[in-house]
Design a protein around this motif. Structure first.
Motif, short mmCIF file in Angstrom:
data_model
loop_
_atom_site.label_atom_id
_atom_site.label_comp_id
_atom_site.label_asym_id
_atom_site.label_seq_id
_atom_site.Cartn_x
_atom_site.Cartn_y
_atom_site.Cartn_z
N ASP A 64 155.58 56.71 52.51
CA ASP A 64 154.16 56.40 52.32
C ASP A 64 153.95 55.22 51.38
OD1 ASP A 64 153.57 58.64 53.95
OD2 ASP A 64 153.72 59.95 52.20
N ASP A 65 154.69 54.13 51.59
CA ASP A 65 154.60 52.90 50.82
C ASP A 65 154.90 53.12 49.34
OD1 ASP A 65 154.12 50.15 50.26
OD2 ASP A 65 152.07 50.62 49.63
N GLY A 66 155.70 54.14 49.02
CA GLY A 66 155.99 54.35 47.62
C GLY A 66 157.18 55.25 47.39
N MET A 98 158.66 48.98 47.59
CA MET A 98 157.56 49.95 47.58
C MET A 98 156.43 49.47 46.67
SD MET A 98 158.37 52.47 49.55
CE MET A 98 159.58 51.89 50.71
N GLY A 99 155.21 49.78 47.05
CA GLY A 99 154.05 49.31 46.32
C GLY A 99 153.47 50.29 45.31
N ARG A 160 150.20 51.74 40.86
CA ARG A 160 150.53 50.61 41.72
C ARG A 160 151.58 49.78 41.01
NH1 ARG A 160 149.77 51.11 46.83
NH2 ARG A 160 147.85 52.22 47.28
#
Length: 168
Positions: A64-66, A98-99, A160
């Motif tokens: 999930d982008d992280g 990852m963001g 973030r």
């Protein structure tokens, strides 16, 4: 904690990590966001003190982008192992492109909320009743948590990430 070193877990760490997870979670299984995870099957970072003893462990997954912190536990809280592990997890997340760094904790876990917020994570969502649902998968989850607070909800925290010299 002076002299703490963080590295990927190795086979020689498995027994000590298992003891830590049994102390913290009653065994290798945790249930978060309606999913049961076997901590033995996910990547793990360990903090080792100057004497070579396990000071803490962080279990994560990239999704999930992280980087999701699935479990973070210190052998002796308050000595810096948790901070070192969280910083190492951020480095892993950035290296993987990852963001965000994210995790779930429970409504009773005031010490964790304090710890994570002091390190820049913010509460971004509350899943009311998530712990009540989790008891279907893990009936040993207590009904009353830390500080005699009824245990019902999950809180999603995230930060973030900004790559060095980049934008979030």
């Amino acid at each position: 904690m002076t002299g703490v070193h963080v590295r990927s877990a190795e086979p020689r760490d498995h027994a000590d990590v298992a003891v830590l997870h049994h102390r913290e979670w009653g065994g290798p299984y945790v249930v978060v966001h309606d999913t049961q995870y076997d901590l033995r099957e996910l990547p793990t970072l360990v903090a080792v003190d100057g004497a070579g003893e396990l000071a803490g462990a962080l279990v994560y997954r990239l999704a999930d982008d992280g980087l999701e912190v699935v479990s973070l536990a210190a052998s002796s809280p308050g000595l810096g192992a948790g901070s070192a592990l969280l910083a190492a997890a951020e480095a892993v997340a950035l290296a993987a492109g990852m963001g965000r760094l994210w995790l779930v904790t429970t409504n009773d876990n005031l010490s964790a909320l304090r710890f994570y917020q002091r390190r820049g994570l913010r509460i971004v969502a509350v899943d009311a009743g998530a712990v009540d649902r989790a008891r279907r998968l893990k009936p040993t989850i207590p009904h009353v948590g830390e500080d005699d607070i009824p245990l019902h909800d999950e809180l999603l925290l995230e930060r973030r990430l900004t790559p060095p010299g980049g934008r979030p």
